[in-house]
Design a protein around this motif. Structure first.
Motif, PDB file in Angstrom:
ATOM      1  N   GLU A   1      -6.002   0.117  -6.061  1.00 42.55           N
ATOM      2  CA  GLU A   1      -6.280  -0.059  -4.635  1.00 42.55           C
ATOM      3  C   GLU A   1      -5.634   1.077  -3.856  1.00 42.55           C
ATOM      4  O   GLU A   1      -4.612   1.617  -4.275  1.00 42.55           O
ATOM      5  CB  GLU A   1      -5.702  -1.393  -4.144  1.00 42.55           C
ATOM      6  CG  GLU A   1      -6.392  -2.610  -4.700  1.00 42.55           C
ATOM      7  CD  GLU A   1      -7.786  -2.799  -4.141  1.00 42.55           C
ATOM      8  OE1 GLU A   1      -8.014  -2.481  -2.963  1.00 42.55           O
ATOM      9  OE2 GLU A   1      -8.657  -3.249  -4.902  1.00 42.55           O
ATOM     10  N   PRO A   2      -6.206   1.441  -2.705  1.00 43.81           N
ATOM     11  CA  PRO A   2      -5.548   2.464  -1.886  1.00 43.81           C
ATOM     12  C   PRO A   2      -4.198   1.943  -1.388  1.00 43.81           C
ATOM     13  O   PRO A   2      -4.064   0.769  -1.051  1.00 43.81           O
ATOM     14  CB  PRO A   2      -6.514   2.687  -0.714  1.00 43.81           C
ATOM     15  CG  PRO A   2      -7.542   1.624  -0.798  1.00 43.81           C
ATOM     16  CD  PRO A   2      -7.457   0.975  -2.138  1.00 43.81           C
ATOM     17  N   GLU A   3      -3.214   2.829  -1.371  1.00 41.46           N
ATOM     18  CA  GLU A   3      -1.874   2.434  -0.914  1.00 41.46           C
ATOM     19  C   GLU A   3      -1.925   2.042   0.556  1.00 41.46           C
ATOM     20  O   GLU A   3      -2.757   2.540   1.312  1.00 41.46           O
ATOM     21  CB  GLU A   3      -0.912   3.605  -1.088  1.00 41.46           C
ATOM     22  CG  GLU A   3      -0.706   4.012  -2.519  1.00 41.46           C
ATOM     23  CD  GLU A   3       0.175   5.244  -2.643  1.00 41.46           C
ATOM     24  OE1 GLU A   3       0.700   5.722  -1.624  1.00 41.46           O
ATOM     25  OE2 GLU A   3       0.314   5.735  -3.768  1.00 41.46           O
ATOM     26  N   PRO A   4      -1.014   1.164   0.980  1.00 46.89           N
ATOM     27  CA  PRO A   4      -0.968   0.835   2.403  1.00 46.89           C
ATOM     28  C   PRO A   4      -0.639   2.084   3.216  1.00 46.89           C
ATOM     29  O   PRO A   4       0.133   2.933   2.786  1.00 46.89           O
ATOM     30  CB  PRO A   4       0.145  -0.210   2.504  1.00 46.89           C
ATOM     31  CG  PRO A   4       0.878  -0.165   1.219  1.00 46.89           C
ATOM     32  CD  PRO A   4      -0.009   0.467   0.208  1.00 46.89           C
ATOM     33  N   GLU A   5      -1.277   2.205   4.374  1.00 47.60           N
ATOM     34  CA  GLU A   5      -1.039   3.372   5.222  1.00 47.60           C
ATOM     35  C   GLU A   5       0.289   3.265   5.965  1.00 47.60           C
ATOM     36  O   GLU A   5       0.980   4.251   6.171  1.00 47.60           O
ATOM     37  CB  GLU A   5      -2.185   3.515   6.230  1.00 47.60           C
ATOM     38  CG  GLU A   5      -3.512   3.808   5.560  1.00 47.60           C
ATOM     39  CD  GLU A   5      -4.674   3.794   6.536  1.00 47.60           C
ATOM     40  OE1 GLU A   5      -4.454   3.907   7.762  1.00 47.60           O
ATOM     41  OE2 GLU A   5      -5.815   3.667   6.064  1.00 47.60           O
ATOM     42  N   ILE A   6       0.617   2.042   6.369  1.00 43.27           N
ATOM     43  CA  ILE A   6       1.837   1.818   7.148  1.00 43.27           C
ATOM     44  C   ILE A   6       2.499   0.536   6.656  1.00 43.27           C
ATOM     45  O   ILE A   6       1.827  -0.452   6.375  1.00 43.27           O
ATOM     46  CB  ILE A   6       1.523   1.672   8.649  1.00 43.27           C
ATOM     47  CG1 ILE A   6       0.886   2.956   9.184  1.00 43.27           C
ATOM     48  CG2 ILE A   6       2.767   1.323   9.446  1.00 43.27           C
ATOM     49  CD1 ILE A   6       0.385   2.840  10.603  1.00 43.27           C
ATOM     50  N   ILE A   7       3.824   0.543   6.564  1.00 40.93           N
ATOM     51  CA  ILE A   7       4.599  -0.662   6.289  1.00 40.93           C
ATOM     52  C   ILE A   7       5.602  -0.815   7.431  1.00 40.93           C
ATOM     53  O   ILE A   7       6.489   0.015   7.591  1.00 40.93           O
ATOM     54  CB  ILE A   7       5.338  -0.585   4.941  1.00 40.93           C
ATOM     55  CG1 ILE A   7       4.336  -0.410   3.784  1.00 40.93           C
ATOM     56  CG2 ILE A   7       6.161  -1.846   4.718  1.00 40.93           C
ATOM     57  CD1 ILE A   7       4.981  -0.265   2.417  1.00 40.93           C
ATOM     58  N   TYR A   8       5.427  -1.864   8.231  1.00 40.16           N
ATOM     59  CA  TYR A   8       6.369  -2.154   9.320  1.00 40.16           C
ATOM     60  C   TYR A   8       7.489  -3.028   8.775  1.00 40.16           C
ATOM     61  O   TYR A   8       7.235  -4.005   8.089  1.00 40.16           O
ATOM     62  CB  TYR A   8       5.685  -2.935  10.448  1.00 40.16           C
ATOM     63  CG  TYR A   8       4.728  -2.136  11.275  1.00 40.16           C
ATOM     64  CD1 TYR A   8       5.185  -1.356  12.331  1.00 40.16           C
ATOM     65  CD2 TYR A   8       3.362  -2.164  11.024  1.00 40.16           C
ATOM     66  CE1 TYR A   8       4.307  -0.627  13.108  1.00 40.16           C
ATOM     67  CE2 TYR A   8       2.475  -1.439  11.779  1.00 40.16           C
ATOM     68  CZ  TYR A   8       2.956  -0.676  12.826  1.00 40.16           C
ATOM     69  OH  TYR A   8       2.082   0.047  13.585  1.00 40.16           O
ATOM     70  N   VAL A   9       8.712  -2.684   9.096  1.00 37.42           N
ATOM     71  CA  VAL A   9       9.869  -3.493   8.721  1.00 37.42           C
ATOM     72  C   VAL A   9      10.713  -3.660   9.966  1.00 37.42           C
ATOM     73  O   VAL A   9      11.408  -2.731  10.374  1.00 37.42           O
ATOM     74  CB  VAL A   9      10.701  -2.833   7.595  1.00 37.42           C
ATOM     75  CG1 VAL A   9      11.847  -3.732   7.191  1.00 37.42           C
ATOM     76  CG2 VAL A   9       9.825  -2.516   6.415  1.00 37.42           C
ATOM     77  N   ASP A  10      10.618  -4.842  10.594  1.00 36.00           N
ATOM     78  CA  ASP A  10      11.308  -5.116  11.859  1.00 36.00           C
ATOM     79  C   ASP A  10      11.076  -3.959  12.840  1.00 36.00           C
ATOM     80  O   ASP A  10       9.964  -3.771  13.305  1.00 36.00           O
ATOM     81  CB  ASP A  10      12.785  -5.399  11.642  1.00 36.00           C
ATOM     82  CG  ASP A  10      13.008  -6.707  10.877  1.00 36.00           C
ATOM     83  OD1 ASP A  10      14.033  -6.792  10.213  1.00 36.00           O
ATOM     84  OD2 ASP A  10      12.167  -7.612  10.975  1.00 36.00           O
ATOM     85  N   ARG A  11      12.076  -3.154  13.093  1.00 37.88           N
ATOM     86  CA  ARG A  11      11.909  -2.063  14.051  1.00 37.88           C
ATOM     87  C   ARG A  11      11.693  -0.726  13.367  1.00 37.88           C
ATOM     88  O   ARG A  11      11.534   0.291  14.006  1.00 37.88           O
ATOM     89  CB  ARG A  11      13.150  -1.983  14.944  1.00 37.88           C
ATOM     90  CG  ARG A  11      13.241  -3.166  15.873  1.00 37.88           C
ATOM     91  CD  ARG A  11      14.554  -3.149  16.633  1.00 37.88           C
ATOM     92  NE  ARG A  11      14.806  -4.407  17.267  1.00 37.88           N
ATOM     93  CZ  ARG A  11      15.309  -5.472  16.684  1.00 37.88           C
ATOM     94  NH1 ARG A  11      15.641  -5.438  15.419  1.00 37.88           N
ATOM     95  NH2 ARG A  11      15.494  -6.579  17.339  1.00 37.88           N
ATOM     96  N   LEU A  12      11.727  -0.716  12.048  1.00 36.37           N
ATOM     97  CA  LEU A  12      11.526   0.526  11.304  1.00 36.37           C
ATOM     98  C   LEU A  12      10.066   0.660  10.923  1.00 36.37           C
ATOM     99  O   LEU A  12       9.326  -0.292  10.885  1.00 36.37           O
ATOM    100  CB  LEU A  12      12.375   0.524  10.029  1.00 36.37           C
ATOM    101  CG  LEU A  12      13.868   0.412  10.233  1.00 36.37           C
ATOM    102  CD1 LEU A  12      14.556   0.286   8.881  1.00 36.37           C
ATOM    103  CD2 LEU A  12      14.414   1.594  10.991  1.00 36.37           C
ATOM    104  N   LEU A  13       9.662   1.858  10.619  1.00 35.87           N
ATOM    105  CA  LEU A  13       8.274   2.108  10.230  1.00 35.87           C
ATOM    106  C   LEU A  13       8.276   3.100   9.077  1.00 35.87           C
ATOM    107  O   LEU A  13       8.854   4.173   9.181  1.00 35.87           O
ATOM    108  CB  LEU A  13       7.519   2.687  11.424  1.00 35.87           C
ATOM    109  CG  LEU A  13       6.083   3.145  11.216  1.00 35.87           C
ATOM    110  CD1 LEU A  13       5.197   1.935  10.951  1.00 35.87           C
ATOM    111  CD2 LEU A  13       5.598   3.856  12.452  1.00 35.87           C
TER     112      LEU A  13
END
Length: 121
Positions: free
Chosen positions: A104-116
């Motif tokens: 599968e294509p990798e996720p473009e963005i991973i949000y972690v609370d206030r970090l990106l």
């Protein structure tokens, strides 16, 4: 010409057994559909609310629950940890590896609370 005599229907248990066997024949396919949920945008969110409701031996050790969801709100994974943010970098690396292994294509963005974290190919 007379039609053949009508045969009596089998009992309900026969139909239930037949249906259960049909489901078992497709078990691997159903597991694959259930466990193959992916997404382009993932969010990691930690909470203490769930862990306060735990009982037994784990109640004293797990203090945070981190959920991984996609852009549709589908939960991809849940992790219990002893502290907020514990092992999140390893978790994100594992998620990306899981996507790669599944083709599968990798996720473009991973949000972690206030970090990106932006995944760059």
């Amino acid at each position: 010409m007379k039609p053949p005599p009508f045969s009596p229907l089998p009992l309900a248990q026969w139909f239930e057994t037949l249906h259960a066997n049909e489901i078992l024949c497709h078990l691997d396919e159903m597991k694959g559909v259930i466990t193959s949920t992916y997404g382009r945008i993932l969010k990691l969110d930690s909470t203490k609310k769930i862990t306060k409701k735990l009982a037994g031996g784990i109640a004293e050790t797990a203090t945070w629950m981190t959920n991984v969801t996609n852009e549709y709100g589908q939960v991809l994974n849940c992790v219990l940890t002893t502290g907020e943010g514990a092992g999140l970098e390893e978790l994100c690396q594992g998620i990306v590896l899981h996507f790669q292994n599944a083709g599968e294509p990798e996720p473009e963005i991973i949000y972690v609370d206030r970090l990106l974290w932006c995944i760059s190919s």
